[in-house]
Enzyme design. Structure first.
Site, PDB file in Angstrom:
ATOM      1  N   LYS A   1      36.062  22.746  -3.593  1.00 29.02           N
ATOM      2  CA  LYS A   1      34.784  22.028  -3.685  1.00 29.02           C
ATOM      3  C   LYS A   1      34.197  22.068  -5.094  1.00 29.02           C
ATOM      4  O   LYS A   1      32.983  22.178  -5.273  1.00 29.02           O
ATOM      5  CB  LYS A   1      33.759  22.580  -2.691  1.00 29.02           C
ATOM      6  CG  LYS A   1      34.141  22.446  -1.228  1.00 29.02           C
ATOM      7  CD  LYS A   1      32.997  22.902  -0.348  1.00 29.02           C
ATOM      8  CE  LYS A   1      33.345  22.826   1.115  1.00 29.02           C
ATOM      9  NZ  LYS A   1      32.238  23.261   1.981  1.00 29.02           N
TER      10      LYS A   1
ATOM     11  N   LYS B   1      28.341  10.311   3.737  1.00 30.49           N
ATOM     12  CA  LYS B   1      27.350  11.025   2.937  1.00 30.49           C
ATOM     13  C   LYS B   1      28.047  11.919   1.914  1.00 30.49           C
ATOM     14  O   LYS B   1      29.100  12.500   2.188  1.00 30.49           O
ATOM     15  CB  LYS B   1      26.401  11.830   3.817  1.00 30.49           C
ATOM     16  CG  LYS B   1      27.030  12.944   4.623  1.00 30.49           C
ATOM     17  CD  LYS B   1      25.995  13.652   5.487  1.00 30.49           C
ATOM     18  CE  LYS B   1      26.578  14.887   6.167  1.00 30.49           C
ATOM     19  NZ  LYS B   1      27.011  15.942   5.248  1.00 30.49           N
TER      20      LYS B   1
ATOM     21  N   LYS C   1      28.034  18.743   9.292  1.00 31.65           N
ATOM     22  CA  LYS C   1      29.147  18.635   8.349  1.00 31.65           C
ATOM     23  C   LYS C   1      28.774  19.320   7.035  1.00 31.65           C
ATOM     24  O   LYS C   1      27.596  19.457   6.697  1.00 31.65           O
ATOM     25  CB  LYS C   1      29.478  17.161   8.097  1.00 31.65           C
ATOM     26  CG  LYS C   1      29.923  16.395   9.345  1.00 31.65           C
ATOM     27  CD  LYS C   1      31.319  16.795   9.772  1.00 31.65           C
ATOM     28  CE  LYS C   1      31.821  15.954  10.931  1.00 31.65           C
ATOM     29  NZ  LYS C   1      31.314  16.390  12.230  1.00 31.65           N
ATOM     30  N   ASP C   2      29.798  19.722   6.285  1.00 29.67           N
ATOM     31  CA  ASP C   2      29.587  20.391   5.006  1.00 29.67           C
ATOM     32  C   ASP C   2      28.686  19.564   4.095  1.00 29.67           C
ATOM     33  O   ASP C   2      28.799  18.340   4.051  1.00 29.67           O
ATOM     34  CB  ASP C   2      30.928  20.613   4.301  1.00 29.67           C
ATOM     35  CG  ASP C   2      31.877  21.453   5.135  1.00 29.67           C
ATOM     36  OD1 ASP C   2      32.474  20.894   6.075  1.00 29.67           O
ATOM     37  OD2 ASP C   2      32.015  22.644   4.852  1.00 29.67           O
ATOM     38  N   ARG C   3      27.826  20.251   3.372  1.00 25.68           N
ATOM     39  CA  ARG C   3      26.964  19.533   2.429  1.00 25.68           C
ATOM     40  C   ARG C   3      27.742  19.144   1.172  1.00 25.68           C
ATOM     41  O   ARG C   3      27.753  17.976   0.787  1.00 25.68           O
ATOM     42  CB  ARG C   3      25.755  20.394   2.037  1.00 25.68           C
ATOM     43  CG  ARG C   3      24.921  19.700   0.970  1.00 25.68           C
ATOM     44  CD  ARG C   3      23.639  20.397   0.619  1.00 25.68           C
ATOM     45  NE  ARG C   3      22.971  19.611  -0.419  1.00 25.68           N
ATOM     46  CZ  ARG C   3      21.709  19.749  -0.742  1.00 25.68           C
ATOM     47  NH1 ARG C   3      20.955  20.627  -0.123  1.00 25.68           N
ATOM     48  NH2 ARG C   3      21.182  19.014  -1.701  1.00 25.68           N
TER      49      ARG C   3
END
Length: 335
Positions: free
Chosen positions: A17, A46, A75-77
């Protein structure tokens, strides 16, 4: 305490990430939208956005309460994610979302559906992940092939426990009677963190003892593709069960503790008994005991080495964590 690795600790380090586009998640609900009904269904992409924040903004845009907005899962930011939201708008026309503007959010599809999208009502997620800095080596290719063949520990990872393990810390304080938790959401988060910790400890111990792929007397076994399970009791032939395990017809499970936890293997029983305060809390809160597979198989696992690092693509059923798989591939470097 560090959790055990199924395929030994990775040799390489890589960044996860580093950019949002390095972690792509596409939700699979397991069903199609009906095209009509009381709910407006909105599919969004998003980037670097919190699921709840996006849902709240969608509800505000159409003029309804946040209570009338739903989604299948958080969901993951720090990622690029695609997921569905639903907005309860009975008897109202479908809004025009062309004027909806929110940084990092694109509207991909708008339709209707006949029922609410509820939390947990999804089959799984597709992942595309770039591990920056990973290099192609024989060791890493062997490791990836082993993960493809044998799976990875189905651990709950950091997001389950909150920032710096806050949810687990609070759960333990609650269990010891140091705090009282009235907020419903916090109660749920803390109880989930506590169950996840015990599950992880049981799985880690089985791996450390090299027994995570061996059926033991007392094991709770889950039928592949279902949530039904049975016990490897005295009536069962362990050799026959081992053959079924190797054919992936059945799965070994570990506990999600609750009230009335059934006795299992001696290893599990001893570990669970060490957490009496948590067991008492679970009984008090009427949490139902459940089971979860110890190991998970990534479906359609593919990989490719590129200039930036290692690209992974795979599918996981709902409730399993991509970061648990990544943990077996590389050591993640902190930015």
């Amino acid at each position: 305490m560090e959790l055990a690795y199924l395929h030994t600790r990775p040799e390489q380090y890589a960044r996860l990430k580093a950019e949002c586009a390095d972690f792509i998640v596409k939700e699979n609900l397991g069903y199609e939208m009906s095209g009509d009904g009381e709910f407006v269904a909105v599919k969004v992409r998003k980037t670097d956005c919190n699921t709840l924040f996006v849902g709240e903004k969608l509800a505000q845009f159409v003029g309804i309460s946040e209570r009338n907005m739903g989604y299948a899962g958080l969901k993951d930011r720090k990622a690029v994610t695609e997921q569905w939201f639903c907005l309860h708008m009975p008897g109202q026309p479908t809004p025009d979302f062309r004027s909806f503007q929110l940084e990092g959010v694109d509207i991909l599809e708008v339709t209707r559906h006949h029922r609410k999208i509820r939390t947990g009502s999804l089959e799984g997620n597709h992942f595309e992940i770039l591990l920056r800095g990973a290099k192609e080596t024989d060791e890493l290719n062997v490791r990836l092939n082993n993960i493809k063949q044998c799976g990875f520990p189905n651990y709950f990872t950091e997001q389950r426990f909150g920032r710096d393990g806050h949810n687990l810390t609070q759960a333990l304080r609650w269990a010891q009677g140091e705090i009282n938790v009235k907020d419903r959401k916090k109660r749920s988060f803390y109880l989930s963190a506590a169950r996840s910790e015990v599950f992880n400890l049981v799985v880690s111990e089985r791996i450390a003892l090299q027994l995570a792929q061996q059926v033991l007397r007392g094991d709770m076994l889950q039928l592949q593709g279902s949530h039904s399970w049975f016990q490897a009791d005295e009536k069962e032939d362990l050799n026959a069960l081992q053959a079924r395990l190797e054919q992936q017809d059945i799965l070994l499970t570990a506990p999600l503790i609750g009230e009335q936890n059934p006795p299992a293997t001696d290893i599990e029983n001893q570990l669970v008994e060490q957490h009496q305060a948590l067991l008492t809390l679970m009984a008090k809160e009427r949490m139902k005991a459940a089971r979860r597979p110890m190991l998970m198989q990534a479906q359609a696992l593919q990989w490719a080495f590129v200039a930036e690092g290692l690209k992974l693509a795979f599918y996981l059923p709902a409730g399993s964590y991509a970061t648990a798989l990544v943990r077996e591939v590389v050591n993640v470097q902190e930015d």
